[in-house]
Design an enzyme around this catalytic site. Structure first.
Site, PDB file in Angstrom:
ATOM      1  CG  HIS A 171      54.037  20.020  10.006  1.00  0.00           C
ATOM      2  ND1 HIS A 171      54.564  21.258   9.802  1.00  0.00           N
ATOM      3  CD2 HIS A 171      53.449  19.546  11.113  1.00  0.00           C
ATOM      4  CE1 HIS A 171      53.798  21.346  10.730  1.00  0.00           C
ATOM      5  NE2 HIS A 171      53.025  20.242  11.215  1.00  0.00           N
TER       6      HIS A 171
ATOM      7  CD  GLU B 187      51.666  15.909  12.331  1.00  0.00           C
ATOM      8  OE1 GLU B 187      52.687  16.836  12.545  1.00  0.00           O
ATOM      9  OE2 GLU B 187      50.150  16.035  13.117  1.00  0.00           O
TER      10      GLU B 187
ATOM     11  CD  GLU C 116      55.674  18.820  13.113  1.00  0.00           C
ATOM     12  OE1 GLU C 116      54.778  18.342  14.161  1.00  0.00           O
ATOM     13  OE2 GLU C 116      55.698  20.721  13.739  1.00  0.00           O
ATOM     14  CG  ASN C 117      58.459  13.777  17.191  1.00  0.00           C
ATOM     15  OD1 ASN C 117      58.170  14.565  18.035  1.00  0.00           O
ATOM     16  ND2 ASN C 117      57.010  13.132  17.506  1.00  0.00           N
TER      17      ASN C 117
HETATM   18  N1  B3K Z   1      52.937  20.288  15.928  1.00  0.00           N
HETATM   19  C1  B3K Z   1      52.358  19.313  16.140  1.00  0.00           C
HETATM   20  C2  B3K Z   1      51.368  20.115  17.470  1.00  0.00           C
HETATM   21  C3  B3K Z   1      52.268  20.208  18.955  1.00  0.00           C
HETATM   22  C4  B3K Z   1      51.553  20.208  20.365  1.00  0.00           C
HETATM   23  C5  B3K Z   1      52.159  20.351  20.823  1.00  0.00           C
HETATM   24  N2  B3K Z   1      50.895  20.697  22.739  1.00  0.00           N
HETATM   25  C6  B3K Z   1      51.407  17.945  16.052  1.00  0.00           C
HETATM   26  C7  B3K Z   1      50.702  19.377  14.580  1.00  0.00           C
HETATM   27  O1  B3K Z   1      50.523  20.446  13.712  1.00  0.00           O
HETATM   28  O2  B3K Z   1      51.172  18.794  13.757  1.00  0.00           O
HETATM   29 ZN    ZN Z   2      51.339  20.905  12.123  1.00  0.00          ZN
END
Ligand code: B3K
Ligand code: ZN
Length: 886
Positions: free
Chosen positions: A308, A305, A271-272
């Site tokens: 998030h 995503e 989710e950058n």
């Molecule tokens: N936040 C990421 C997961 C990252 C895992 C790093 N080992 C994907 C998600 O849950 O949206």
């Molecule tokens: Zn997530």
């Protein structure tokens, strides 16, 4: 790789950072044999943590070659700082300063797919949880939030597209064939949300007008050959954006939102901020190449995503122990979205089946941990079903207890109060309490206690007083580090059925009048009795409707009572659940018969119950498909004391054959009707169409067990002429699992020839074969690994072949000679050096060794020990192996 004994990190040791980073300015110079990263960090001491003297500054950094370092413009020499393999430290002389560094890194040889790396011809990043420290020296922790300005420079021809977080602000070309672009992200964020992409990418473009009337550009970037597979993700994105406005009041904040698809990715997506990076399997979908399940997965992950952006990015985690703060909540949010887009009951059934099969097993194994863990060695090992799925159940219980309106007030307060902050699970619960006046203190044990509670229920009816009592006894097994547990708050949604199939109005002792026929009671004590008055006859209870709490419910239903619930329960989830429990009882009987060496005989009541489901044309077809599906082998293993995989497989297959035989006519009728509709209607990714194909395909898989020639012909017709992957793949899969050898080989060859250039389709071809319970599984897997389309460096291929074999192919993986275990351990040892996260994930089936007989236990432990002794282990693999053997 680890050179010292890995350290355990504890939640109780949390300390606020000594320094903060207000602004981060990065410049990347991308080359084929190295990348240079310049970082200019405007830093200041964190007042909240102030003591008199300036503390030393300790920056995280791994696998970095430091080329230069300066403090407020003054170059630092060797004596001015210390470096070890995980950090750089120095002594600042002022409370605010600018630190500049240049490091050299090697994305072109990064096989761990963490930090900056190359996927095929493109550069991309994955920083969560602690990958940013492989890019530059930094305070790589989520409670340090900074604005980012990023400039990317690269060869114009190879990398025409240069992306980072935020909004594009400038770009230009240089004389030497290189060009650059600068991106500015005004929203402060932790480094784990940083992203960079450079490549030769095409994009599909659209736009979205937010609820306040702002125009947002939407772009999905893919490699040119995939440009025709983006529409479904784009539609899903727009629906997600609208849904989050309508259901949570959350609006998007930047001028542009981008998704990039990459082939080599350790998980589903990331989710950058403003620049989500996706595993191509979680974004690309079109009828000809992706199944209905894949379409639904794309929709759910795009939504997850996107959601998030608020639950994770605008409000983030203080430390990694709080991971479920963003993950549990966001899974809950994406489940709400999927339920609204498709059938809510079917979505709930799928989620519960998954939770009970996989999360319950995790919670009963050596890696069991609370939703908010107390300690870890490697945080990457804690992106678990417990943090995600059980975490979502915990949020769901809060909603059940507060009601939808109260829950919305709580989420509004949470987002408003904590916008721009890095917070904790306690802060989340506090917002829910403050917004509604509820007391959730005891409820919070769901965050701190691991293990799946068992809820045993008994009943008593007194006809003379017309009182009906339900007594609940809760208990929770010990888990690593937690011998004793305190009682949980367990919301139990229930109803009472009379002998006419009607719901009895519910009035508890002490209440003036009945309150509805379907309500939630809270079990808060170890033992607690609820008495209903005005109950004119002995009722049949429908308990834990919609699976209102993640517990193992135990009520002594007879098979006739379960059949009654299957027919009359007003709760769709519980109708399905009654069918599952009935199936479990029947299958357990068959397993016993098989183990005693007796002939297996299926209780006809199960067959007649499934027969009525099949005859009921008014039932949602997706529900019919769900009801016809027997509990999976993995679930039957999970609920066994000692799992006998061979007996489980034999019993389940026997039951399926008996069902196929007894119900051949209605199955054939429904198959043909639905197949005819599929032939006439072009593919649409919509819930009624999913439902129709789901029923058609499960019918086909039963029908093929009859081994009749006319079914084989229908299957071949479906395989050859279907316009979509859902029908084609099922047809191929049932042939792969049938005794028709020539037809099977022909279908596999045709399929591979047609799709050899599409890696995602080949993944399906691989996993159908690797997961097949037909004899010779391991040889098949070895053979598949020699196929031109296989590579151990691509996580999707590893999952499709090795993962499918070890997690789905129980009879072959658990072969008594230990060959399956030995094979898996070999792969783990190899992957440990290449990609520790993937290696560690593959360990899961071996961690479950306690479930099996003594001989298999010894073999599985032996392989774990061999991995442990195999040399230098990554912290990822070391943690799982050592905890499994403890
Ligand atoms: N936040 C990421 C997961 C990252 C895992 C790093 N080992 C994907 C998600 O849950 O949206
Ligand atoms: Zn997530």
């Amino acid at each position: 790789m680890r050179t010292e004994q890995p350290k355990v990190i504890h939640l109780k040791d949390y300390q606020a950072p000594d320094y903060l980073i207000d602004e981060t300015h990065l410049t990347f110079e991308l080359y084929e044999d190295r990348t240079l990263v310049h970082a200019r960090l405007a830093m200041q001491r964190n007042d909240a943590a102030a003591s008199s003297a300036l503390p030393p500054l300790l920056l995280h950094g791994q696998e970095l070659e430091l080329l230069s370092l300066s403090l407020d413009g003054r170059p630092l020499g060797l004596g001015d700082y210390q470096i070890d393999e995980n950090s750089l430290s120095l002594q600042p002389d002022a409370a605010s300063f600018v630190l500049e560094s240049t490091v050299c890194i090697h994305p072109e040889t990064n096989t761990a797919l963490e930090g900056l790396y190359k996927s095929g011809k493109m550069f991309c990043t994955q920083c969560e949880a602690e990958g940013f420290r492989k890019i530059t020296y930094y305070l790589d922790r989520p409670d340090v939030m900074s604005s980012f300005t990023t400039t990317v420079k690269a060869d114009q021809q190879r990398y025409p597209i240069l992306l980072s977080n935020g909004n594009p602000v400038a770009s230009g070309s240089e004389d030497d064939g290189r060009h650059w672009a600068t991106w500015e992200d005004p929203f402060k964020k932790p480094a784990y949300l940083f992203a960079l992409v450079a490549g030769d990418l095409w994009c599909v473009e659209d736009s979205f007008t937010t609820m306040s009337g702002r125009e947002v550009a939407l772009r999905i970037y893919v490699e040119p050959e995939n440009i025709d597979k983006c529409q479904h993700a784009m539609d899903s994105l727009k629906r997600s954006m609208r849904w989050d406005e309508q259901v949570y009041g959350r609006e998007y904040d930047l001028d542009i939102f981008m998704i990039v698809a990459v082939n080599d990715f350790n998980m589903g997506a990331m989710e950058n901020k403003g620049l989500n990076i996706f595993n191509s399997s979680a974004v690309l979908a079109r009828a000809e190449t992706a199944t209905d399940a894949a379409h639904q997965r794309v929709e759910a992950i795009v939504a997850h995503e996107y959601f998030h952006n608020w639950s994770g990015n605008r409000v983030t985690c203080r430390d990694w122990f709080q991971l479920s703060l963003k993950e549990g909540f966001t899974v809950f949010r994406d489940a709400g979205f999927s339920s609204d887009m498709n059938s809510a009951t079917v979505k709930r059934i799928e989620d519960v089946a998954y939770l009970r099969t996989h999360q319950f097993a995790e919670d009963a194994g050596p890696m069991a941990h609370p939703v908010r863990p107390d300690s870890f060695i490697e945080i990457s090992n804690f992106y678990t079903l417990t943090v995600y799925e059980k975490g979502a159940e915990v949020v769901r219980m809060i909603q059940t207890l507060l009601g939808e309106e109260g829950f919305r007030k709580g989420s509004d307060l949470y987002f408003e109060r904590h916008d721009g902050q890095a917070v904790t699970c306690d802060d989340f619960v506090k917002a829910m309490e403050d917004a509604t006046g509820a007391d959730l203190q005891q409820f919070k044990r769901w965050y701190s206690q691991a293990g799946t509670p068992r809820l045993a229920v008994s009943e008593a009816y007194d006809p003379s007083t017309q009182r009906y009592s339900l007594t609940f006894r809760q208990s929770c097994p010990p888990t690593p580090g937690q011998a004793e547990k305190l009682p949980f708050v367990i919301p139990v949604k229930l109803g009472l059925l009379d002998s006419q199939g009607r719901e009895i109005p519910l009035r508890l002792v002490g209440e003036g009048a009945a309150v509805g026929t379907d309500r939630v009671i809270s079990v808060t004590d170890a033992e607690q009795c609820f008495t209903f008055v005005d109950t004119p006859e002995q009722p049949l209870p429908s308990l834990l409707r919609g699976f209102s709490a993640p517990v193992k419910l135990d009520f002594p239903y007879s098979r006739d009572q379960l059949m009654y619930l299957m027919q009359h329960d007003s709760d769709g989830f519980n109708r399905w659940e009654a069918g599952q429990q009935l199936s479990v009882q029947v299958l357990r009987e068959l397993i016993d018969q098989q183990q005693r060496g007796e002939a297996m005989s299926v209780d006809q009541r199960l067959i007649s119950a499934l027969g009525s489901v099949l005859d009921n044309d008014r039932l949602d077809q997706a529900m019919v498909a769900e009801m016809l599906s027997l509990p999976g082998e993995a679930y039957l293993i999970e609920i066994s004391e000692v799992a006998d995989v061979d007996a489980i497989h034999a019993a389940r297959e026997h039951a399926r054959r008996c069902i196929a035989e007894a119900l051949f006519e209605p199955l054939w009728r429904r198959y043909q009707a639905n197949r005819e509709l599929s032939r006439q209607t072009p593919y649409v990714a919509q819930s009624e169409h999913f439902a129709r194909r789901a029923l058609q395909n499960i019918a086909l898989s039963y029908l093929m067990l009859s081994e009749r020639r006319e079914v084989l012909a229908a299957c071949q017709e479906q395989f050859e002429t279907a316009d979509n992957m859902t029908e084609r793949l099922t047809a191929m899969a049932v042939m792969v699992n049938s005794p028709f050898e020539a037809e099977r080989s022909a279908a596999l060859a045709t399929f591979a020839e047609a799709f050899k250039d599409d890696p995602l389709v080949m993944d399906q071809w691989f996993s159908v074969q690797a997961g097949s319970a037909m004899p010779g599984g391991l040889e098949r897997v070895h053979h598949l690994m020699r196929h031109a389309a296989f590579t151990i460096k691509n996580p999707n291929k590893v999952r499709a072949v090795i993962g499918a074999f070890a997690n789905q192919n129980h009879v072959n993986f658990h072969a008594l000679d230990g060959s399956g275990y030995r094979f898996l351990a070999d792969q783990i040892i190899m992957l440990n050096a290449l990609n520790p996260q993937i290696a560690s994930r593959l360990l899961t089936p071996l961690t479950r060794w306690r479930k099996y007989d003594d001989a298999r236990q010894a073999l599985m432990r032996g392989e774990l020990e061999r991995v442990l002794a195999s040399g230098e282990l990554s912290s990822d693999v070391f943690e799982v192996v050592s905890k499994s053997l403890a």
